[in-house]
Structure formats: C-alpha cells, structure tokens
Design a protein around this motif. Sequence first.
Motif, PDB file in Angstrom:
ATOM      1  N   ASN A  12       0.838  -1.191   0.000  1.00  0.00           N
ATOM      2  CA  ASN A  12       0.000   0.000   0.000  1.00  0.00           C
ATOM      3  C   ASN A  12       0.886   1.259   0.000  1.00  0.00           C
ATOM      4  OD1 ASN A  12       0.772   0.585   2.684  1.00  0.00           O
ATOM      5  ND2 ASN A  12      -0.950  -0.565   3.516  1.00  0.00           N
ATOM      6  N   LYS A  13       0.251   2.413  -0.056  1.00  0.00           N
ATOM      7  CA  LYS A  13       0.992   3.672  -0.161  1.00  0.00           C
ATOM      8  C   LYS A  13       1.908   3.889   1.046  1.00  0.00           C
ATOM      9  CE  LYS A  13       0.543   8.646  -0.582  1.00  0.00           C
ATOM     10  NZ  LYS A  13      -0.357   9.791  -0.482  1.00  0.00           N
ATOM     11  N   ALA A  14       1.423   3.617   2.239  1.00  0.00           N
ATOM     12  CA  ALA A  14       2.232   3.826   3.444  1.00  0.00           C
ATOM     13  C   ALA A  14       3.490   2.956   3.409  1.00  0.00           C
ATOM     14  CB  ALA A  14       1.412   3.533   4.695  1.00  0.00           C
ATOM     15  N   GLU A  15       3.339   1.718   2.962  1.00  0.00           N
ATOM     16  CA  GLU A  15       4.502   0.826   2.872  1.00  0.00           C
ATOM     17  C   GLU A  15       5.478   1.311   1.802  1.00  0.00           C
ATOM     18  OE1 GLU A  15       2.253  -3.297   4.248  1.00  0.00           O
ATOM     19  OE2 GLU A  15       2.192  -2.677   2.158  1.00  0.00           O
ATOM     20  N   THR A  24      16.215   6.339   0.399  1.00  0.00           N
ATOM     21  CA  THR A  24      16.721   7.673   0.060  1.00  0.00           C
ATOM     22  C   THR A  24      17.214   8.445   1.270  1.00  0.00           C
ATOM     23  OG1 THR A  24      14.498   8.613   0.222  1.00  0.00           O
ATOM     24  CG2 THR A  24      15.244   7.896  -1.973  1.00  0.00           C
ATOM     25  N   ASN A  25      17.101   7.839   2.450  1.00  0.00           N
ATOM     26  CA  ASN A  25      17.565   8.455   3.690  1.00  0.00           C
ATOM     27  C   ASN A  25      16.874   9.790   3.956  1.00  0.00           C
ATOM     28  OD1 ASN A  25      19.033   8.298   6.045  1.00  0.00           O
ATOM     29  ND2 ASN A  25      20.807   9.376   5.199  1.00  0.00           N
ATOM     30  N   VAL A  26      15.554   9.809   3.740  1.00  0.00           N
ATOM     31  CA  VAL A  26      14.735  10.968   4.080  1.00  0.00           C
ATOM     32  C   VAL A  26      13.652  10.506   5.037  1.00  0.00           C
ATOM     33  CG1 VAL A  26      15.156  12.141   1.873  1.00  0.00           C
ATOM     34  CG2 VAL A  26      13.155  10.683   2.111  1.00  0.00           C
ATOM     35  N   THR A  27      12.936  11.456   5.632  1.00  0.00           N
ATOM     36  CA  THR A  27      11.853  11.083   6.548  1.00  0.00           C
ATOM     37  C   THR A  27      10.663  10.547   5.749  1.00  0.00           C
ATOM     38  OG1 THR A  27      10.774  13.246   6.490  1.00  0.00           O
ATOM     39  CG2 THR A  27      12.536  12.929   8.133  1.00  0.00           C
ATOM     40  N   ALA A  31       9.297  11.671   2.073  1.00  0.00           N
ATOM     41  CA  ALA A  31       9.065  10.668   1.026  1.00  0.00           C
ATOM     42  C   ALA A  31       7.625  10.725   0.540  1.00  0.00           C
ATOM     43  CB  ALA A  31       9.401   9.271   1.546  1.00  0.00           C
ATOM     44  N   ASP A  32       6.674  10.933   1.459  1.00  0.00           N
ATOM     45  CA  ASP A  32       5.269  11.043   1.086  1.00  0.00           C
ATOM     46  C   ASP A  32       5.046  12.278   0.208  1.00  0.00           C
ATOM     47  OD1 ASP A  32       2.450  10.203   1.314  1.00  0.00           O
ATOM     48  OD2 ASP A  32       2.227  12.099   2.405  1.00  0.00           O
ATOM     49  N   THR A  33       5.689  13.380   0.552  1.00  0.00           N
ATOM     50  CA  THR A  33       5.574  14.611  -0.234  1.00  0.00           C
ATOM     51  C   THR A  33       6.137  14.406  -1.636  1.00  0.00           C
ATOM     52  OG1 THR A  33       5.742  15.958   1.759  1.00  0.00           O
ATOM     53  CG2 THR A  33       6.222  17.054  -0.328  1.00  0.00           C
TER      54      THR A  33
END
Length: 103
Positions: A12-15, A24-27, A31-33
Amino acid sequence: MAAVCRVTITMNKAELVGVIASKTNVTKKEADTILKAITETIVEVVSSGDKVSLVGFGSFEPRQRQAREGRNPKTGEKMTIGATRVPAFSVGKLFKDRVAPNS
C-alpha cells in the motif's frame, strides 16, 4: 499432481513511502511529499494530453478509445459506447525483464 498455492502481497501507499524513505535516507513525511508530487505531476501531464516517459520503467500517456457497440448487461439490448480518452501505461524493457526474465 500437487496443488499450487499462490499468495499475493499488495504494497500500500504507506509501505511504499516507508521503502522510499529508507532507500533515500529521508523522513517518511518527505518521502510522502515526493511521491505525491510525482503522482500529481504524472496525472497533470497525461490529462493535458502529453506523455511521461521514465526510461526503463515505462510510459504514461493518454490514448483515444474509439466508439464501439456494447450491450446493456441488464436487458441485453445493443447500445453505443461513446469514444473517450483514457490513461494508459506501457511497461519499459528493464521493468518487463525484471518481472518476466525468460520471456
């Protein structure tokens, strides 16, 4: 003859956001943005009539579907289904080769 049991796993999207964040070593919020910006941009470009091509992954493009004859499923009566523009995805060679390496 042995029965084959297949288990389908859907991400799913959250996963997906979690995997993107870790690779990518981002929060997860960042990543969602990024994912949201990518998907919104693809939708905007394709809906304006242009094509988005990601080499190795695939291409998103609008396609024209011609008018055709169909049947009303309730009555069986013939009807005309109007022409329309639909979004389409064509898989890239690298993606296809990863999914089906022997084809």
